[in-house]
Enzyme design. Sequence first.
Site, PDB file in Angstrom:
ATOM      1  N   ASN A 133      -0.298  -3.349   3.213  1.00  0.00           N
ATOM      2  CA  ASN A 133      -1.735  -3.467   2.930  1.00  0.00           C
ATOM      3  C   ASN A 133      -2.343  -4.322   4.034  1.00  0.00           C
ATOM      4  O   ASN A 133      -2.146  -5.526   4.060  1.00  0.00           O
ATOM      5  CB  ASN A 133      -1.910  -4.123   1.550  1.00  0.00           C
ATOM      6  N   LYS A 179      -5.381  -4.989   4.495  1.00  0.00           N
ATOM      7  CA  LYS A 179      -6.595  -5.698   4.050  1.00  0.00           C
ATOM      8  C   LYS A 179      -7.710  -5.513   5.094  1.00  0.00           C
ATOM      9  O   LYS A 179      -7.765  -4.474   5.741  1.00  0.00           O
ATOM     10  CB  LYS A 179      -6.275  -7.167   3.753  1.00  0.00           C
ATOM     11  N   HIS A 197      -6.321  -4.421  -6.763  1.00  0.00           N
ATOM     12  CA  HIS A 197      -5.751  -5.568  -6.053  1.00  0.00           C
ATOM     13  C   HIS A 197      -6.465  -6.835  -6.528  1.00  0.00           C
ATOM     14  O   HIS A 197      -7.669  -6.808  -6.800  1.00  0.00           O
ATOM     15  CB  HIS A 197      -5.909  -5.387  -4.541  1.00  0.00           C
ATOM     16  N   GLU A 205      -7.583  -9.281  -5.019  1.00  0.00           N
ATOM     17  CA  GLU A 205      -8.760  -9.650  -4.221  1.00  0.00           C
ATOM     18  C   GLU A 205      -9.971  -8.814  -4.627  1.00  0.00           C
ATOM     19  O   GLU A 205     -11.108  -9.302  -4.605  1.00  0.00           O
ATOM     20  CB  GLU A 205      -8.431  -9.502  -2.726  1.00  0.00           C
ATOM     21  N   GLU A 214       1.963  -8.300  -8.463  1.00  0.00           N
ATOM     22  CA  GLU A 214       1.582  -9.261  -7.425  1.00  0.00           C
ATOM     23  C   GLU A 214       1.037 -10.534  -8.067  1.00  0.00           C
ATOM     24  O   GLU A 214      -0.163 -10.602  -8.384  1.00  0.00           O
ATOM     25  CB  GLU A 214       0.516  -8.655  -6.512  1.00  0.00           C
ATOM     26  N   GLY A 230      -0.352 -14.351   0.003  1.00  0.00           N
ATOM     27  CA  GLY A 230      -0.809 -15.069   1.187  1.00  0.00           C
ATOM     28  C   GLY A 230      -0.486 -16.552   1.182  1.00  0.00           C
ATOM     29  O   GLY A 230      -0.988 -17.295   2.023  1.00  0.00           O
ATOM     30  N   SER A 284       3.716 -12.532  -0.531  1.00  0.00           N
ATOM     31  CA  SER A 284       4.535 -13.281   0.440  1.00  0.00           C
ATOM     32  C   SER A 284       5.914 -12.675   0.663  1.00  0.00           C
ATOM     33  O   SER A 284       6.895 -13.405   0.851  1.00  0.00           O
ATOM     34  CB  SER A 284       4.643 -14.758   0.030  1.00  0.00           C
TER      35      SER A 284
HETATM   36  P1  PGA Z   1       0.854 -11.051   1.302  1.00  0.00           P
HETATM   37  O1  PGA Z   1      -0.144 -10.076   0.504  1.00  0.00           O
HETATM   38  O2  PGA Z   1       2.111 -10.254   1.590  1.00  0.00           O
HETATM   39  O3  PGA Z   1       0.120 -11.447   2.525  1.00  0.00           O
HETATM   40  O4  PGA Z   1       1.152 -12.194   0.387  1.00  0.00           O
HETATM   41  C1  PGA Z   1       0.351  -9.173  -0.452  1.00  0.00           C
HETATM   42  C2  PGA Z   1      -0.802  -8.374  -1.020  1.00  0.00           C
HETATM   43  O5  PGA Z   1      -1.874  -8.930  -1.255  1.00  0.00           O
HETATM   44  O6  PGA Z   1      -0.667  -7.148  -1.239  1.00  0.00           O
END
Ligand code: PGA
Length: 248
Positions: free
Chosen positions: A9, A11, A93, A95, A163, A169, A208
Amino acid sequence: MRRKLAAGNWKMNGTGDTLAELAALLRAHPEPGCEVLICPPATLISRACAAVGAAPIRIGGQDCHMAEAGAHTGDISARMLADAGASHVIVGHSERRADHGESDAMVRAKAQAARGAGLVAVICVGESGAERDSGATLEVIGRQLFGSTPDGATGNSTVIAYEPVWAIGSGRTPTLAQIAEVHDFIRSELLGRFGAEGTQIRILYGGSVKPVNAAGIFATSNVDGALVGGASLTAADFGAIVNALENA
Ligand code: PGA
């Protein structure tokens, strides 16, 4: 058997020059031993599909609107993503849930729209740090999973991504036992709701995932792959995660 899936992803990262990373990934993994999906920003979907060509790497969107078309300035429908060449779309997601107030009902409608357009929906669920600390993780995951997954979901139409919001992140991940607990719970919920089809729906871990922790995560119960954010942006890191999944 569920085919393992390594999903990236990107983003809100990437312009045309970033496709060099996709090209490098293709060179390193011309015939990956697992399914590989990259979800770049919508502006890059067509170009990413052209770069992939006939190679077995799939391209997906990061969100879609629940409506087929209409007066929704700035939004993108599932059919538009499919038309651009996408085969999958991430929905729900954390976010999107946080930044755009997306509810479980909205996520379910988006997943339905994705299915209607022939896209696989990658439906995200995950508890906040406060919810985990208060012992509410499984209750939260159960509620989000039920509310966000459409009736009639199948292994062909649906992927679930667990997640934990606090792991995204942050460089922090749950213990493998905590990941197993949630993935086993999601599997049992899917079996309860969808019967035998519940064994076909893949469950990804996200938050992560890095080359250094991927192998352990992939060896964990009911983990069928990963949804990777930051580490999907370079061919070196994502390729190492694909390697780990191929060898899992
Ligand atoms: P990350 O994000 O691997 O940077 O923690 C995962 C995600 O949001 O899908």
